[in-house]
Design a protein around this motif. Structure first.
Motif, PDB file in Angstrom:
ATOM      1  N   ARG A  88     -15.155  -4.909  74.090  1.00 46.86           N
ATOM      2  CA  ARG A  88     -13.972  -5.744  73.862  1.00 46.86           C
ATOM      3  C   ARG A  88     -12.723  -4.907  74.128  1.00 46.86           C
ATOM      4  NH1 ARG A  88     -10.789  -7.290  68.600  1.00 46.86           N
ATOM      5  NH2 ARG A  88      -9.257  -8.615  69.603  1.00 46.86           N
ATOM      6  N   THR A 130      -9.212  -9.705  75.279  1.00 45.22           N
ATOM      7  CA  THR A 130      -8.158 -10.367  74.513  1.00 45.22           C
ATOM      8  C   THR A 130      -6.934 -10.445  75.415  1.00 45.22           C
ATOM      9  OG1 THR A 130      -9.020  -9.117  72.636  1.00 45.22           O
ATOM     10  CG2 THR A 130      -7.001 -10.384  72.271  1.00 45.22           C
ATOM     11  N   HIS A 133      -2.860  -8.912  72.471  1.00 40.70           N
ATOM     12  CA  HIS A 133      -3.199  -8.156  71.251  1.00 40.70           C
ATOM     13  C   HIS A 133      -1.959  -7.387  70.778  1.00 40.70           C
ATOM     14  CE1 HIS A 133      -6.604  -5.939  68.972  1.00 40.70           C
ATOM     15  NE2 HIS A 133      -5.473  -5.517  68.456  1.00 40.70           N
ATOM     16  N   LEU A 175     -10.546 -14.163  74.685  1.00 40.59           N
ATOM     17  CA  LEU A 175      -9.907 -14.483  73.395  1.00 40.59           C
ATOM     18  C   LEU A 175      -8.417 -14.668  73.676  1.00 40.59           C
ATOM     19  CD1 LEU A 175     -11.551 -11.760  71.109  1.00 40.59           C
ATOM     20  CD2 LEU A 175     -12.376 -14.073  71.579  1.00 40.59           C
ATOM     21  N   ASN A 178      -5.132 -12.120  69.595  1.00 44.39           N
ATOM     22  CA  ASN A 178      -5.749 -11.321  68.551  1.00 44.39           C
ATOM     23  C   ASN A 178      -5.185 -11.727  67.187  1.00 44.39           C
ATOM     24  OD1 ASN A 178      -7.316  -8.914  67.617  1.00 44.39           O
ATOM     25  ND2 ASN A 178      -5.283  -8.257  66.931  1.00 44.39           N
ATOM     26  N   GLU A 179      -6.077 -11.878  66.212  1.00 45.56           N
ATOM     27  CA  GLU A 179      -5.665 -12.141  64.826  1.00 45.56           C
ATOM     28  C   GLU A 179      -4.442 -13.055  64.749  1.00 45.56           C
ATOM     29  OE1 GLU A 179      -5.317  -8.320  62.843  1.00 45.56           O
ATOM     30  OE2 GLU A 179      -7.458  -8.283  62.486  1.00 45.56           O
ATOM     31  N   CYS A 234     -11.180 -18.267  69.707  1.00 47.43           N
ATOM     32  CA  CYS A 234     -10.000 -17.926  68.916  1.00 47.43           C
ATOM     33  C   CYS A 234     -10.346 -16.654  68.153  1.00 47.43           C
ATOM     34  CB  CYS A 234      -9.629 -19.057  67.972  1.00 47.43           C
ATOM     35  SG  CYS A 234     -10.991 -19.602  66.923  1.00 47.43           S
ATOM     36  N   MET A 235      -9.365 -16.053  67.509  1.00 46.28           N
ATOM     37  CA  MET A 235      -9.613 -14.792  66.821  1.00 46.28           C
ATOM     38  C   MET A 235      -8.786 -14.752  65.537  1.00 46.28           C
ATOM     39  SD  MET A 235      -9.642 -11.657  65.772  1.00 46.28           S
ATOM     40  CE  MET A 235      -9.708  -9.899  66.012  1.00 46.28           C
ATOM     41  N   SER A 306     -14.158 -16.124  66.904  1.00 46.49           N
ATOM     42  CA  SER A 306     -14.315 -14.695  66.657  1.00 46.49           C
ATOM     43  C   SER A 306     -13.375 -14.281  65.536  1.00 46.49           C
ATOM     44  CB  SER A 306     -14.029 -13.900  67.933  1.00 46.49           C
ATOM     45  OG  SER A 306     -12.652 -13.686  68.129  1.00 46.49           O
ATOM     46  N   PHE A 307     -13.721 -13.170  64.925  1.00 44.40           N
ATOM     47  CA  PHE A 307     -12.895 -12.723  63.795  1.00 44.40           C
ATOM     48  C   PHE A 307     -13.070 -11.233  63.538  1.00 44.40           C
ATOM     49  CE2 PHE A 307     -17.002 -13.953  62.099  1.00 44.40           C
ATOM     50  CZ  PHE A 307     -17.286 -13.001  61.139  1.00 44.40           C
ATOM     51  N   SER A 308     -12.074 -10.671  62.840  1.00 46.24           N
ATOM     52  CA  SER A 308     -12.201  -9.304  62.341  1.00 46.24           C
ATOM     53  C   SER A 308     -12.545  -9.402  60.866  1.00 46.24           C
ATOM     54  CB  SER A 308     -10.884  -8.538  62.522  1.00 46.24           C
ATOM     55  OG  SER A 308      -9.831  -9.165  61.816  1.00 46.24           O
ATOM     56  N   VAL A 371     -15.735  -9.502  66.098  1.00 46.34           N
ATOM     57  CA  VAL A 371     -15.135  -8.669  67.144  1.00 46.34           C
ATOM     58  C   VAL A 371     -14.387  -7.451  66.596  1.00 46.34           C
ATOM     59  CG1 VAL A 371     -15.038 -10.528  68.852  1.00 46.34           C
ATOM     60  CG2 VAL A 371     -13.081 -10.138  67.345  1.00 46.34           C
TER      61      VAL A 371
END
Ligand code: P53
Length: 472
Positions: A88, A130, A133, A175, A178-179, A234-235, A306-308, A371
């Motif tokens: 990634r 991404t 980001h 993605l 990011n976030e 999505c993230m 997707s996610f952290s 991710v």
């Protein structure tokens, strides 16, 4: 075997935290490029970007980072040695559109990512990219006010379309942001937002978020049109919020806090604004401006989520209790007496990952992708290696719980640990906060040989991947 044979094991990085070469080959300045390191109060700069704009600092960690721009071949070879199936990474927007509002892209920037994808292809490593980001072009911040301005949608879509067209066939997993929920917590990072005295910051943040949601949906549609093979995600910066006590006011506070995060995925995955958000805006006394057609556009929903995940959190409905909460992090939380914390105070909660995954899968019934996950810690290089058993322990426990969630029935496409090679921390701007399997000899001030060394976790992760998660 619990995980499918195509499970995408790998690691994650972001352009501004690893590439360096901040002005090379025509690259412009991104908003992160004006942020200092920890020693010069990065956190303060993030929260007060006006001051950051006016200050000349001694050292900017993103300017050189770990110089991935020049070391990508050597670095990718090391990732391949671990058996990575996916990598990634993010595009530096300002390599492609230096100011953000140009009509034509910068060929040198595009050529760099071609080279990276060709290198990954040599080892059969699938890129997961991404598009944005935390590095909105500074030009779009100074000239347009960042994402508060609806014009950013057009600039972002032009940028994304350039990428989708250029890398068609080379990249399948995309993605959009990011976030995306980070815009609520660190609005400068997430949206290039700088507030004026007296304005309603909630309103500005949510209007900017609306622009990003529309941009994300437009790009999702475009990605599917350009190549039906494309998968768009999505993230979210995820992590379940627990309630402090069984007092219903706490339970309700936790529900609201979880909804505040899920709001973004609700729109990106379901295709419309959730009713709780409408009520919230109404009670706060503002409206989100929709243009004709926005509702239709939002119906272009993502293929996966997707996610952290780094940590869970705790919240209370009692303002007195909340006063004890310490700041200094994007996600403030009441301390959890049952959990240990990292050296940076982030609570370590592997079971929280299983809970989070179940919650998200129940809510959306779409494939998930982890991710980002990992432990930021101080590493000591001794005899050419780092004995990072603490990192192995953190990851093993999280992977165990991830596998439990898959056994629960959660569909999971892959796992990319954060900062698989040491890089600059986003929040603190430090090198000292390391996440990698690969140690990079560079310190908080940019000193060091910049050489790479394998940590103990390198061999461990290699075995994890080779056994597809059976040997942890
Ligand atoms: P660092 C805060 C809370 C959760 C995730 O963070 C965050 C942040 C921002 O600090 O960001 C993500 O480097 C982000 C990465 C970042 C990583 O978490 O502050 O997507 O860019 O590096 C870890 O330790």
């Amino acid at each position: 075997m619990v995980l499918s044979k195509d499970f995408l094991w790998g690691g994650a990085v972001a352009a501004n935290q690893c590439e360096g070469a901040y002005l090379e080959d025509g690259k412009g300045l991104a908003l992160v490029d004006i942020l200092p390191s920890a020693q010069e109060d990065r956190w303060g700069a993030l929260l007060d970007p006006k001051k950051a704009m006016e200050t000349t600092y001694n050292f900017y960690p993103s300017h050189e980072s770990i110089d991935f721009y020049h070391t990508y071949k050597e670095d990718i070879a090391l990732l391949a040695e671990m058996g990575f199936k996916t990598f990634r990474m993010s595009f530096a927007w300002t390599r492609i559109f230096p100011e953000g509002d140009e009509l034509e892209p910068n060929e040198a920037g595009l050529a760099f990512y071609d080279k990276v994808f060709d290198e990954l292809a040599k080892y059969n490593i699938e890129p997961l990219v991404t598009i944005n980001h935390f590095d909105t072009p500074l030009g779009l911040v100074t000239k347009y006010g960042g994402w508060r301005n609806r014009k950013l949608i057009d600039f972002y879509v032009r940028y994304a379309e350039t990428l989708l067209t250029r890398y068609k066939g080379k990249v399948k997993y995309w993605l959009t942001f990011n976030e995306i929920n980070m815009i609520l917590h660190i609005p400068f990072f997430g949206g290039g937002l700088i507030f004026e005295e007296g304005e309603n910051t909630e309103q500005v943040k949510y209007q900017a978020a609306h622009h990003q949601l529309v941009a994300s949906a437009l790009v999702t549609k475009l990605a599917h049109e350009i190549d039906p093979e494309n998968k768009v995600g999505c993230m979210l910066a995820a992590g379940i919020v627990y309630y402090n006590t069984p007092n219903p006011i706490d339970v309700r506070a936790a529900q609201e806090s979880n909804q505040e995060q899920y709001f973004f995925v609700d729109v990106q995955s379901r295709g419309y604004y959730p009713s709780y958000a409408k009520r919230k805006f109404e009670e706060a006394g503002f409206e989100i401006e929709f243009e004709d057609g926005d509702e239709e556009i939002l119906k272009n929903t993502v293929d996966f989520i997707s996610f952290s995940y780094y940590s869970s959190r705790i919240i209370s409905g009692d303002p007195e209790v909340m006063k004890q909460v310490k700041g200094g992090n994007a996600f403030a939380s009441i301390a959890n007496p049952y959990l240990e914390v990292s050296e940076w105070g982030w609570a370590i909660d592997p079971i929280g990952l299983r809970v989070t995954m179940n919650e998200m899968y129940d809510r959306y019934q779409k494939p998930l992708f982890i991710v980002e996950n990992g432990l930021g810690a101080v590493d000591e290089l001794v005899d050419g290696t780092v004995q990072d058993d603490y990192r192995i322990d953190y990851m093993r426990k999280h992977l165990e719980q991830m596998i439990e969630a898959v056994k629960d029935g959660v569909e999971l496409w892959g796992y990319t640990s954060w900062g698989c090679i040491d890089l600059v921390s986003a929040g603190s701007g430090e090198m000292k906060k390391r996440y990698g399997f690969i140690y990079v000899d560079r310190d908080n001030f940019g000193n060091g040989s910049n050489k790479r060394y394998k940590k103990a976790s390198f061999d461990w992760y290699k075995k994890v991947i080779a056994s597809n998660g059976q040997e942890l």
